[in-house]
Design a protein around this motif. Structure first.
Motif, PDB file in Angstrom:
ATOM      1  N   GLY A 188       6.696   8.667  -2.815  1.00 38.44           N
ATOM      2  CA  GLY A 188       5.718   7.949  -2.005  1.00 38.44           C
ATOM      3  C   GLY A 188       6.357   7.225  -0.833  1.00 38.44           C
TER       4      GLY A 188
ATOM      5  N   LEU B 194       0.859  -1.176   0.000  1.00 38.28           N
ATOM      6  CA  LEU B 194       0.000   0.000   0.000  1.00 38.28           C
ATOM      7  C   LEU B 194       0.898   1.229   0.000  1.00 38.28           C
ATOM      8  CD1 LEU B 194      -2.461  -1.074   2.858  1.00 38.28           C
ATOM      9  CD2 LEU B 194      -2.622  -1.608   0.422  1.00 38.28           C
ATOM     10  N   MET B 195       0.670   2.145  -0.959  1.00 37.29           N
ATOM     11  CA  MET B 195       1.554   3.300  -1.069  1.00 37.29           C
ATOM     12  C   MET B 195       0.794   4.579  -1.411  1.00 37.29           C
ATOM     13  SD  MET B 195       4.932   3.987  -3.450  1.00 37.29           S
ATOM     14  CE  MET B 195       5.923   2.826  -2.512  1.00 37.29           C
ATOM     15  N   PRO B 196       0.565   5.464  -0.450  1.00 36.80           N
ATOM     16  CA  PRO B 196       0.147   6.828  -0.798  1.00 36.80           C
ATOM     17  C   PRO B 196       1.325   7.552  -1.461  1.00 36.80           C
ATOM     18  CG  PRO B 196      -0.301   6.308   1.511  1.00 36.80           C
ATOM     19  CD  PRO B 196       0.605   5.239   0.994  1.00 36.80           C
ATOM     20  N   TYR B 197       1.042   8.381  -2.441  1.00 36.89           N
ATOM     21  CA  TYR B 197       2.133   9.059  -3.142  1.00 36.89           C
ATOM     22  C   TYR B 197       1.689  10.455  -3.568  1.00 36.89           C
ATOM     23  CZ  TYR B 197      -0.315   7.883  -7.507  1.00 36.89           C
ATOM     24  OH  TYR B 197      -1.250   7.767  -8.501  1.00 36.89           O
TER      25      TYR B 197
ATOM     26  N   GLY C 110       5.414   3.727   1.402  1.00 42.89           N
ATOM     27  CA  GLY C 110       4.533   2.569   1.353  1.00 42.89           C
ATOM     28  C   GLY C 110       4.816   1.565   2.455  1.00 42.89           C
TER      29      GLY C 110
ATOM     30  N   GLY D 213      -2.861   7.342  -4.435  1.00 43.36           N
ATOM     31  CA  GLY D 213      -2.342   6.132  -3.821  1.00 43.36           C
ATOM     32  C   GLY D 213      -2.445   4.947  -4.759  1.00 43.36           C
ATOM     33  N   ARG D 214      -1.682   3.915  -4.467  1.00 39.24           N
ATOM     34  CA  ARG D 214      -1.696   2.704  -5.278  1.00 39.24           C
ATOM     35  C   ARG D 214      -1.603   1.476  -4.384  1.00 39.24           C
ATOM     36  NH1 ARG D 214       3.681   0.939  -7.328  1.00 39.24           N
ATOM     37  NH2 ARG D 214       2.744   0.679  -9.379  1.00 39.24           N
TER      38      ARG D 214
ATOM     39  N   ASP E 256      -4.560   1.902  -9.005  1.00 41.96           N
ATOM     40  CA  ASP E 256      -3.929   3.221  -8.886  1.00 41.96           C
ATOM     41  C   ASP E 256      -5.010   4.287  -8.972  1.00 41.96           C
ATOM     42  OD1 ASP E 256      -2.330   5.599  -9.285  1.00 41.96           O
ATOM     43  OD2 ASP E 256      -0.690   4.269  -9.844  1.00 41.96           O
TER      44      ASP E 256
ATOM     45  N   ALA F 289      -5.371  13.751  -3.542  1.00 34.51           N
ATOM     46  CA  ALA F 289      -5.269  12.469  -2.838  1.00 34.51           C
ATOM     47  C   ALA F 289      -4.864  11.411  -3.874  1.00 34.51           C
ATOM     48  CB  ALA F 289      -6.591  12.096  -2.179  1.00 34.51           C
TER      49      ALA F 289
END
Length: 266
Positions: free
Chosen positions: A261, A33-36, A263, A72-73, A86, A70
């Motif tokens: 990002g 899980l990666m917010p970027y 994660g 994220g992927r 994504d 906002a």
């Protein structure tokens, strides 16, 4: 007799050493899980009645006018089956004022973009130890080549609010302009992942889509490259670049810029 007993006593040790020399089996599943953050510059050209017009917006203007965002992927693998989700949402707003003849005009422009990509596929090739390494005991490095297919969703909305008033007098009538559009489009892609070390990984995902389905562009493509470093057993930091482009007969648009990002890998 003594040599036979010695061989029997050493057999478990030799078998254990041989087992340790074999590379461990790959994990059955992975999840990240990666917010970027992605800050793109914009290059576009549009066909008008007066000919083709070109315009561009640099990253500085995007940062200055960014209202909310906002992104994220989620990436996952179960055995050889892989998936990517994504999502990127952003809202830009710019306020300005100008004078035209005897009027003072206050303008408020707002643009909203939503992009969602959902892909699933299969790992065509996996090489333990990475592309340039050799698998050893306890080594989780791998080089993987994945084929993907799925759908892209895009939503674009733009609005312009004009508030003209005679200079030095009370505000006049407010005027609003705007519109929005959205579309789904099929997409196919290829992803390459390589572990240079147990902590350093490079990933490139390239996809094409659109194909004029419904309201989708005649052709669109996206390339995302991320270099990630796992600084703990689960947490990773990533730095990369993304380009998204769409082409029609009447217009072309390209967004490109850096990504960063943080994660968590399970």
């Amino acid at each position: 007799m003594r040599s036979s007993c010695l061989a029997l006593s050493l057999a478990p040790i030799l078998l254990a050493a041989a087992a340790q020399a074999e590379p461990p089996p790959p994990r059955d599943w992975e999840l990240e899980l990666m917010p970027y953050g992605w800050v793109p510059a914009l290059d576009a050209s549009v066909e008008t009645r007066n000919g083709r017009e070109h315009f561009d917006v640099d990253m500085g203007d995007v940062i200055e006018n960014l209202d909310l965002a906002a992104m994220g992927r989620v990436t996952g693998r179960w055995h050889r089956f892989v998936g990517v989700l994504d999502v990127a949402w952003s809202q830009l707003e710019e306020e300005s004022a100008f004078e035209r003849e005897v009027l003072q005009v206050h303008a408020d422009a707002r643009q909203t973009m939503t992009f969602v990509q959902l892909l699933g596929g299969y790992r065509l090739y996996a090489r333990p130890g990475g592309l340039f390494g050799t698998a050893t005991a306890g080594d989780e490095r791998v080089f993987g080549l994945d084929a993907l297919a799925g759908v892209n969703y895009t939503y674009l909305s733009a609005s312009l609010e004009l508030d003209p008033s005679p200079i030095g007098r009370f505000p006049g009538n407010q005027r609003n302009f705007g519109g929005n559009s959205d579309w789904f489009a099929p997409a196919v892609g290829l992803r390459v992942q390589n572990d240079f070390t147990s902590r350093l990984q490079l990933e490139t995902l390239a996809s094409v889509g659109g194909f004029g389905v419904g309201d989708a562009p005649d052709f669109s493509w996206m390339v995302t490259t991320l270099l990630s470093y796992r600084f703990t057993d689960h947490w990773v930091a990533a730095l990369g670049h993304r380009t998204i482009a769409a082409d029609n007969d009447d217009n072309e648009i390209r967004m490109h810029g850096p990504m960063i990002g943080i994660g968590y890998r399970f």
